[in-house]
Write a protein that holds these residues in place. Structure first.
Motif, PDB file in Angstrom:
ATOM      1  N   PRO A 112      -1.848  -0.797   0.319  1.00  0.00           N
ATOM      2  CA  PRO A 112      -2.651  -1.978   0.637  1.00  0.00           C
ATOM      3  C   PRO A 112      -2.334  -2.658   1.959  1.00  0.00           C
ATOM      4  N   MET A 113      -1.140  -2.450   2.505  1.00  0.00           N
ATOM      5  CA  MET A 113      -0.788  -3.094   3.778  1.00  0.00           C
ATOM      6  C   MET A 113       0.338  -2.322   4.449  1.00  0.00           C
ATOM      7  N   ASP A 114       0.448  -2.450   5.761  1.00  0.00           N
ATOM      8  CA  ASP A 114       1.516  -1.761   6.489  1.00  0.00           C
ATOM      9  C   ASP A 114       2.858  -2.437   6.244  1.00  0.00           C
ATOM     10  N   GLU A 115       2.867  -3.757   6.291  1.00  0.00           N
ATOM     11  CA  GLU A 115       4.072  -4.537   6.017  1.00  0.00           C
ATOM     12  C   GLU A 115       3.744  -5.592   4.982  1.00  0.00           C
ATOM     13  N   PHE A 116       4.697  -5.875   4.115  1.00  0.00           N
ATOM     14  CA  PHE A 116       4.432  -6.808   3.029  1.00  0.00           C
ATOM     15  C   PHE A 116       4.240  -8.234   3.541  1.00  0.00           C
ATOM     16  N   ASP A 117       3.192  -8.863   3.012  1.00  0.00           N
ATOM     17  CA  ASP A 117       2.930 -10.277   3.275  1.00  0.00           C
ATOM     18  C   ASP A 117       2.546 -10.901   1.946  1.00  0.00           C
ATOM     19  N   VAL A 118       3.315 -11.880   1.504  1.00  0.00           N
ATOM     20  CA  VAL A 118       3.130 -12.414   0.155  1.00  0.00           C
ATOM     21  C   VAL A 118       1.764 -13.067  -0.027  1.00  0.00           C
ATOM     22  N   ASP A 119       1.288 -13.776   0.979  1.00  0.00           N
ATOM     23  CA  ASP A 119      -0.015 -14.434   0.852  1.00  0.00           C
ATOM     24  C   ASP A 119      -1.140 -13.417   0.762  1.00  0.00           C
ATOM     25  N   ALA A 120      -1.080 -12.397   1.629  1.00  0.00           N
ATOM     26  CA  ALA A 120      -2.109 -11.356   1.594  1.00  0.00           C
ATOM     27  C   ALA A 120      -2.082 -10.616   0.269  1.00  0.00           C
ATOM     28  N   ALA A 121      -0.869 -10.346  -0.237  1.00  0.00           N
ATOM     29  CA  ALA A 121      -0.734  -9.643  -1.509  1.00  0.00           C
ATOM     30  C   ALA A 121      -1.328 -10.461  -2.657  1.00  0.00           C
ATOM     31  N   CYS A 122      -1.055 -11.750  -2.660  1.00  0.00           N
ATOM     32  CA  CYS A 122      -1.578 -12.621  -3.721  1.00  0.00           C
ATOM     33  C   CYS A 122      -3.106 -12.667  -3.678  1.00  0.00           C
ATOM     34  N   ASN A 123      -3.663 -12.719  -2.470  1.00  0.00           N
ATOM     35  CA  ASN A 123      -5.129 -12.736  -2.327  1.00  0.00           C
ATOM     36  C   ASN A 123      -5.739 -11.439  -2.846  1.00  0.00           C
ATOM     37  N   MET A 124      -5.103 -10.308  -2.530  1.00  0.00           N
ATOM     38  CA  MET A 124      -5.602  -9.014  -3.003  1.00  0.00           C
ATOM     39  C   MET A 124      -5.594  -8.950  -4.530  1.00  0.00           C
ATOM     40  N   LEU A 125      -4.520  -9.424  -5.122  1.00  0.00           N
ATOM     41  CA  LEU A 125      -4.398  -9.376  -6.584  1.00  0.00           C
ATOM     42  C   LEU A 125      -5.422 -10.298  -7.245  1.00  0.00           C
ATOM     43  N   THR A 126      -5.649 -11.457  -6.654  1.00  0.00           N
ATOM     44  CA  THR A 126      -6.635 -12.387  -7.208  1.00  0.00           C
ATOM     45  C   THR A 126      -8.039 -11.784  -7.169  1.00  0.00           C
ATOM     46  N   PRO A 129      11.578  -0.515  -1.279  1.00  0.00           N
ATOM     47  CA  PRO A 129      11.081   0.613  -0.483  1.00  0.00           C
ATOM     48  C   PRO A 129      11.815   1.919  -0.785  1.00  0.00           C
ATOM     49  N   GLY A 130      11.039   2.987  -0.961  1.00  0.00           N
ATOM     50  CA  GLY A 130      11.621   4.301  -1.194  1.00  0.00           C
ATOM     51  C   GLY A 130      11.967   4.612  -2.629  1.00  0.00           C
ATOM     52  N   ARG A 131      11.841   3.625  -3.507  1.00  0.00           N
ATOM     53  CA  ARG A 131      12.242   3.833  -4.892  1.00  0.00           C
ATOM     54  C   ARG A 131      11.105   4.322  -5.798  1.00  0.00           C
ATOM     55  N   PHE A 132       9.870   4.257  -5.349  1.00  0.00           N
ATOM     56  CA  PHE A 132       8.741   4.616  -6.214  1.00  0.00           C
ATOM     57  C   PHE A 132       7.777   5.587  -5.517  1.00  0.00           C
ATOM     58  N   PRO A 133       8.228   6.780  -5.153  1.00  0.00           N
ATOM     59  CA  PRO A 133       7.370   7.728  -4.439  1.00  0.00           C
ATOM     60  C   PRO A 133       6.131   8.136  -5.243  1.00  0.00           C
ATOM     61  N   GLU A 134       6.244   8.214  -6.560  1.00  0.00           N
ATOM     62  CA  GLU A 134       5.104   8.622  -7.373  1.00  0.00           C
ATOM     63  C   GLU A 134       3.988   7.583  -7.342  1.00  0.00           C
ATOM     64  N   ILE A 135       4.385   6.314  -7.268  1.00  0.00           N
ATOM     65  CA  ILE A 135       3.375   5.250  -7.205  1.00  0.00           C
ATOM     66  C   ILE A 135       2.729   5.205  -5.827  1.00  0.00           C
ATOM     67  N   VAL A 136       3.525   5.384  -4.795  1.00  0.00           N
ATOM     68  CA  VAL A 136       2.986   5.421  -3.437  1.00  0.00           C
ATOM     69  C   VAL A 136       1.978   6.556  -3.299  1.00  0.00           C
ATOM     70  N   ALA A 137       2.227   7.646  -4.043  1.00  0.00           N
ATOM     71  CA  ALA A 137       1.373   8.823  -3.947  1.00  0.00           C
ATOM     72  C   ALA A 137       0.107   8.735  -4.803  1.00  0.00           C
ATOM     73  N   LEU A 138      -0.072   7.667  -5.545  1.00  0.00           N
ATOM     74  CA  LEU A 138      -1.290   7.515  -6.336  1.00  0.00           C
ATOM     75  C   LEU A 138      -2.511   7.470  -5.415  1.00  0.00           C
ATOM     76  N   PRO A 139      -3.671   7.898  -5.881  1.00  0.00           N
ATOM     77  CA  PRO A 139      -4.886   7.920  -5.035  1.00  0.00           C
ATOM     78  C   PRO A 139      -5.126   6.569  -4.356  1.00  0.00           C
ATOM     79  N   GLY A 140      -5.563   6.648  -3.110  1.00  0.00           N
ATOM     80  CA  GLY A 140      -5.843   5.429  -2.354  1.00  0.00           C
ATOM     81  C   GLY A 140      -4.732   5.105  -1.385  1.00  0.00           C
ATOM     82  N   ASP A 141      -5.099   4.382  -0.324  1.00  0.00           N
ATOM     83  CA  ASP A 141      -4.121   3.991   0.688  1.00  0.00           C
ATOM     84  C   ASP A 141      -3.228   2.878   0.168  1.00  0.00           C
TER      85      ASP A 141
END
Length: 362
Positions: free
Chosen positions: A102-116, A88-100
């Motif tokens: 993906p989640m308010d708090e990290f969840d590994v299962d939700a993240a894996c589903n999104m990537l799939t 957290p806080g180390r990649f401001p340029e990536i956070v600022a890329l277009p689009g929201d």
């Protein structure tokens, strides 16, 4: 193939199961077999996923991966944003890329589903998804390591240790997601591919590795895995890594003794000694991190400090008392007992004699 160690968990992230047999990496070996030898069970190690020692030639600018015309740019952008949760806080340029985000708090299962889902939408094979994944991680790894290197200017090892700790957290976070889109795919491992000098990487590595030493050279298993992962990503060979850590530990111990705060380390060193020779001393067992010559050198440095008056006599008296408390007898009695039992080799006796010269006036 040899199996390498990988960290088992990352702070502030959901625990990651490191039993990932799908991550396989090859390491070249050139050890001719001259004659059959008794087979020794290898030390069990964990695999490192996408990270390892082999070099690669991958993209270093994340913008080239998320622009139109790139391969699966939406997948790459989603992945990059999900990876930011590992630091957290180390990649401001990536956070600022277009689009929201993906989640308010990290969840590994939700993240894996999104990537799939994103992988399927982009019609990426596992092999292609694995390479996109590795390229994104490669870009972000360079950025976060370069940022961590700025801590060296502060001449404060704690700042460097904290910064590198975040780098390792990020690598572990990336490893926790890899299998969701590339299970079973073998890739060229991700290593640091930026412009920092080798000496700078080694300086950061030694500061981080030495910081985790507790009970004088005994490493917590999880921390040892983290250090091993960092060693591979920075491409530091085993012999060089051992030397770097030893020098850093010696430096830290000398500074602690000068400030009067190093007695705990001396006590732990003595408690690590075994009356049946010195088999239990850190660095002298089957899996020791420090060989006898390195230990001898450290003791010699301690003796020089004592002889020069850098270690006050009241501190030395406390160390002597700690030794007696640990063994119930003086170092002379320990040597005599080991000699009478025939359990003290020449090298062990030399080390004990040297410790005696450190603890007592000759």
């Amino acid at each position: 193939d040899d199996e390498d160690s990988s960290p088992s968990s990352a702070p502030a992230l959901e625990e990651v199961d490191a039993d990932v047999d799908d991550f396989k990496f090859e390491e070249e070996r050139s050890k001719p077999v001259e004659k059959p030898q008794e087979e020794v069970a290898p030390k069990k190690k964990k695999r490192r996923g996408m990270f390892g020692k082999k070099k690669s030639d991958r993209e270093t600018d994340i913008n080239n991966l998320v622009t139109s015309g790139a391969k699966a740019p939406e997948f790459a952008k989603l992945l990059a944003k999900i990876l930011t949760y590992g630091a957290p806080g180390r990649f401001p340029e990536i956070v600022a890329l277009p689009g929201d985000m993906p989640m308010d708090e990290f969840d590994v299962d939700a993240a894996c589903n999104m990537l799939t889902e994103a992988q399927e939408t982009a019609d990426l094979s596992k092999e292609d998804a694995a390479e996109v994944f590795a390229n994104v991680v490669n870009c972000m790894l360079i950025d976060i390591v370069d940022l961590a290197s700025t801590s060296l200017k502060e001449k404060d090892d704690k700042m460097t240790v904290d910064a590198i700790g975040i780098v390792v957290d990020f690598m572990m976070h990336a490893s926790s997601l890899y299998n969701s889109i590339a299970e079973g795919v073998v890739i060229t491992p991700v290593t640091y591919g930026g412009d920092l000098r080798k000496g700078t990487l080694e300086q950061m590595y030694s500061a981080y590795a030495a910081s985790g030493m507790s009970n004088f050279m005994n490493l917590d298993e999880d921390f040892e895995n983290r250090v091993s992962l960092l060693q591979d990503v920075f491409q530091i060979n085993e012999k060089k890594a051992e030397g770097l850590v030893m020098k850093a530990v010696q430096k830290n111990m000398m500074e602690a003794l000068k400030s009067g705060k190093g007695l705990e380390g001396m006590e732990d060193m003595m408690k690590g000694m075994d009356m049946d020779g010195l088999a239990g001393m850190p660095g002298m067992g089957e899996d020791g991190e420090m060989d006898p010559e390195q230990l001898k050198e450290l003791l010699k440095q301690l003796k020089v400090m004592k002889d020069s008056g850098a270690i006050p006599e009241d501190q030395m008296k406390e160390v002597r008392d700690q030794f007696k408390e640990a063994y119930g007898s003086s170092i002379d009695d320990v040597i005599k007992e080991a000699d009478s039992e025939g359990s003290l080799g020449d090298q062990d006796k030399e080390l004990l004699d040297l410790m005696k010269s450190v603890l007592y006036d000759e």
